[in-house]
Design a protein around this motif. Structure first.
Motif, mmCIF file in Angstrom:
data_model
loop_
_atom_site.group_PDB
_atom_site.id
_atom_site.type_symbol
_atom_site.label_atom_id
_atom_site.label_comp_id
_atom_site.label_asym_id
_atom_site.label_seq_id
_atom_site.Cartn_x
_atom_site.Cartn_y
_atom_site.Cartn_z
ATOM 1 N N UNK A 176 0.865 -1.200 -0.057
ATOM 2 C CA UNK A 176 -0.082 -0.150 -0.073
ATOM 3 C C UNK A 176 0.944 1.068 0.028
ATOM 4 N N UNK A 177 1.865 1.122 0.655
ATOM 5 C CA UNK A 177 2.825 2.398 0.918
ATOM 6 C C UNK A 177 3.460 2.719 -0.619
ATOM 7 N N UNK A 192 3.350 6.096 -2.700
ATOM 8 C CA UNK A 192 4.217 6.851 -2.989
ATOM 9 C C UNK A 192 4.367 7.136 -4.753
ATOM 10 N N UNK A 193 4.028 5.692 -5.230
ATOM 11 C CA UNK A 193 3.970 6.125 -6.651
ATOM 12 C C UNK A 193 2.841 6.799 -7.346
ATOM 13 N N UNK A 194 1.831 6.945 -6.757
ATOM 14 C CA UNK A 194 0.552 7.720 -7.080
ATOM 15 C C UNK A 194 1.261 9.197 -6.958
ATOM 16 N N UNK A 195 1.679 9.547 -5.796
ATOM 17 C CA UNK A 195 2.114 10.968 -5.392
ATOM 18 C C UNK A 195 3.030 11.356 -6.658
ATOM 19 N N UNK A 227 4.907 14.978 -10.643
ATOM 20 C CA UNK A 227 5.680 15.160 -11.422
ATOM 21 C C UNK A 227 5.389 14.366 -12.792
ATOM 22 N N UNK A 228 4.379 14.448 -13.440
ATOM 23 C CA UNK A 228 4.157 13.252 -14.708
ATOM 24 C C UNK A 228 5.071 13.450 -15.833
#
Length: 61
Positions: A9-10, A14-17, A22-23
């Motif tokens: 889940x973490x 982190x990946x989602x953020x 910064x896409x």
């Protein structure tokens, strides 16, 4: 098992953020990764996994 699910889940958080914040930077990073050889990617992946195991050992030990 709950530790594993919490870690997963973490990673997703982190990946989602990163994708949200910064896409464009992530797109550039992916473009660079596509130019790397499989051997280089394998070494980078094994290095990251080794560092992760070492950090877990430090934290949990």
């Amino acid at each position: 098992m709950t530790d594993f699910l919490a870690a997963l889940a973490l990673v997703l958080v982190i990946e989602g953020l990163l994708y949200a914040a910064a896409p464009d930077a992530l797109r550039r990073a992916m473009a660079v990764m596509l130019t790397q050889s499989p051997g280089t990617m394998r070494i980078a992946g094994l290095s990251a996994a080794g560092i992760g195991v070492f950090l877990l050992w430090l934290i949990r030990g």
